[in-house]
Design a protein around this motif. Structure first.
Motif, PDB file in Angstrom:
ATOM      1  N   VAL A 307       0.797  -1.305   0.151  1.00 50.87           N
ATOM      2  CA  VAL A 307       0.017  -0.016  -0.145  1.00 50.87           C
ATOM      3  C   VAL A 307       0.836   1.138  -0.100  1.00 50.87           C
ATOM      4  O   VAL A 307       2.029   1.214   0.316  1.00 50.87           O
ATOM      5  N   GLU A 308       0.401   2.517  -0.215  1.00 50.73           N
ATOM      6  CA  GLU A 308       0.949   3.546  -0.532  1.00 50.73           C
ATOM      7  C   GLU A 308       1.845   4.070   0.694  1.00 50.73           C
ATOM      8  O   GLU A 308       2.753   4.474   0.591  1.00 50.73           O
ATOM      9  N   GLN A 309       1.443   3.554   1.973  1.00 51.66           N
ATOM     10  CA  GLN A 309       1.994   4.162   3.063  1.00 51.66           C
ATOM     11  C   GLN A 309       3.398   3.628   3.373  1.00 51.66           C
ATOM     12  O   GLN A 309       4.205   4.126   3.783  1.00 51.66           O
ATOM     13  N   LYS A 310       3.467   2.494   2.683  1.00 49.25           N
ATOM     14  CA  LYS A 310       4.889   1.670   2.843  1.00 49.25           C
ATOM     15  C   LYS A 310       6.151   2.206   1.805  1.00 49.25           C
ATOM     16  O   LYS A 310       7.143   1.485   1.871  1.00 49.25           O
ATOM     17  N   GLY A 311       5.567   3.356   1.233  1.00 47.79           N
ATOM     18  CA  GLY A 311       6.605   3.717   0.443  1.00 47.79           C
ATOM     19  C   GLY A 311       6.932   2.753  -0.961  1.00 47.79           C
ATOM     20  O   GLY A 311       8.094   2.878  -1.411  1.00 47.79           O
ATOM     21  N   ILE A 312       6.145   1.924  -1.297  1.00 49.46           N
ATOM     22  CA  ILE A 312       6.228   1.091  -2.200  1.00 49.46           C
ATOM     23  C   ILE A 312       6.822   1.926  -3.822  1.00 49.46           C
ATOM     24  O   ILE A 312       7.513   1.413  -4.707  1.00 49.46           O
TER      25      ILE A 312
END
Ligand code: ADP
Length: 479
Positions: A307-312
């Motif tokens: 997900v976006e949160q994880k800095g992918i």
């Protein structure tokens, strides 16, 4: 309050029964430690359909009664088992909790209103009057609101104190205001006062923030960050209003569960005095991901929700450049948004000798990765606490992180001039800053003596609950 506290820990998930994220790890480990300190801590959660059968068989029926939700009288069953010594209650109602998903149902406001009511009404039935109710995240955010509006008038509930823990501010539980009378069954005053209203919706998280006696979140840095508009997810003003009562306490991990010396999920057990055996785990992991087996090549990896949160997005931006310029291997275990899953599937096909990807949720493989990797990459945009970097360090896998939230509070960056620290970090959410930091880590990886020192330092640093449990006890006593 007496020396020995009575605490009810209310949660929507707890390891080992049901888990979607860090909340389950905390719910499964913190109560145990508090109990070992002599406090009467009990846990309550919904009895979900997909809980392991072996736990269902252990359940003992305690009591049942009826509660009102949406003008209906609903059955509440209370079942119980002992989880490592912690009395754990399960709220049983097949209609609400025999569902294939935990939080994706379109009546979740009703499910969790039912749950919170059932929890409060269960207390006199099981003859447990807690000094403190400790409630967590949006799913239980309305608990103190319901307590104040519906239950305080009865002697039993009059002096119960409340603590609300925010594990992730992003997920707030926002619903149409028509639920105020029909579902929540509370006075409209709470809406008119603005205490539960946000962007025209009833906001469960906001209710937790305003109605709890005190609030905390899961690292000191995140507790500061969420008072700013960048990290505040729209509720920073509410947190600023309550900042005197907002504290940060970093999560610990269970040292019994996460121990490379005894972990039965990893290939070979080891400790800080036997790092050769860690390398054997690395070779097996390379095989598992069908990469060339070579213990000299730095193996960098990540276990994550995609997900976006994880800095992918940062990884997406530089992965190809990184593996073209550096002699390294990259492995990923994760599931989540399709755009990310597809990217990693595609790029691992293009570079099968350098990139290995498994798109799934697999707890055992996750442990093998913590044990077998050289470096764990975690470039989160924001991170309330983060467990993965802590587990990595415990297994001698050096974290490379963005300096935010709990990542900042747990990963001490290596300083070659003062010879301190054991991780690598970058300050800006920027792909090339991350790439530079990866290259810096590889530079030190190639100096075996330095790298070994970092691994040992990370492994012996105390990330257990010992310190944080004391912080919770202080906080409980300050209520
Ligand atoms: P969050 O709660 O935001 O997902 P944390 O780092 O606090 O992040 O906790 C994530 C936990 O979930 C860790 O224990 C991690 O190992 C585990 N996890 C995440 N994704 C997977 C996966 N695909 N397979 C197995 N475990 C996973």
């Amino acid at each position: 309050m007496s020396e020995k506290l009575k605490i009810l820990f209310v949660t929507s998930e707890a390891d080992p029964f049901v888990k979607t994220g860090g909340l389950a790890d905390v719910s499964g480990s913190l109560p145990q430690i508090l109990r070992e300190e002599g406090h009467d801590v009990r846990v309550v959660l919904p009895e979900y359909l997909n809980m392991d059968e072996k736990f269902k068989l252990e359940l003992e029926h305690v009591t049942d009664f009826k509660t009102d939700v949406v003008w209906r009288e609903e059955y509440v069953g209370v079942n119980k088992l002992l989880n490592e010594g912690v009395p754990t209650y399960f709220i049983d109602n097949k209609y609400y909790f025999n569902r294939p998903t935990l939080y994706e149902n379109n009546d979740k406001e009703v499910q969790f209103t039912f749950f919170n009511r059932a929890v409060l009404e269960m207390l006199p039935e099981i003859d447990f009057k807690p000094d403190i109710i400790h409630f967590n995240d949006w799913q239980t955010g309305i608990l103190a609101l319901l307590l104040d509006d519906n239950y305080r008038k009865y002697d039993f509930y009059e002096d119960i104190k409340t603590l609300y823990t925010i594990h992730n501010l992003r997920y707030q539980g926002q619903f149409d205001p028509k639920i105020i009378g029909d579902v929540l069954g509370i006075n409209y005053w709470h809406w008119n006062s603005g205490n539960i209203r946000h962007n025209g919706l009833v906001n469960f998280m906001k209710a937790g923030i305003f109605y709890a006696d005190k609030i905390n979140t899961v690292s000191e840095t995140y507790a500061e960050e969420i008072k700013t508009s960048y990290f505040g997810e729209g509720l920073d003003y509410a947190l600023r209003m309550r900042s005197r009562d907002l504290k940060g306490i970093v999560n610990g991990i269970s040292y019994d569960k996460f121990n490379p010396k005894t972990d039965s999920d990893i290939y070979y057990n080891y400790d800080q005095d036997d790092l050769e055996t860690k390398l054997k785990n690395k070779e097996k992991l390379q095989k598992e991901f069908e990469l060339p087996v070579n213990k000299e090549i730095p193996l960098i990896g990540i276990v994550t929700r995609l997900v976006e949160q994880k800095g992918i997005d940062l990884i997406k931006a530089i992965l190809e450049e990184a593996i073209n310029k550096e002699d390294m291997q990259f492995v990923l275990l994760g599931t989540g948004q399709k755009k990310y899953e597809n990217f990693f599937k595609r790029i691992s096909k293009k570079y099968p000798d350098q990139i290995g990807v498994k798109i799934k949720y697999d707890g055992k493989l996750a442990q093998k990765m913590y044990a077998g990797l050289d470096m764990f990459l975690m470039p989160s945009r924001f991170e309330p606490c983060g467990l993965s970097q802590i587990i990595s360090m415990r297994y001698g896998t050096i974290p490379i992180v963005k300096e935010t939230g709990g990542l900042k509070d747990t990963v001490e960056p290596y300083n070659e001039f003062e010879d301190t620290g054991f991780g690598f970090s970058f300050a800006n959410f920027n792909a090339h800053d991350m790439l530079y930091t990866i290259r810096r880590a590889i530079h030190f990886y190639q100096q075996k003596e330095i790298w070994e020192k970092l691994m040992k330092r990370a492994m012996v640093k105390d990330f257990s609950w010992k310190h944080s449990a004391q912080e919770y006890i202080k906080l409980y006593k300050s209520l």
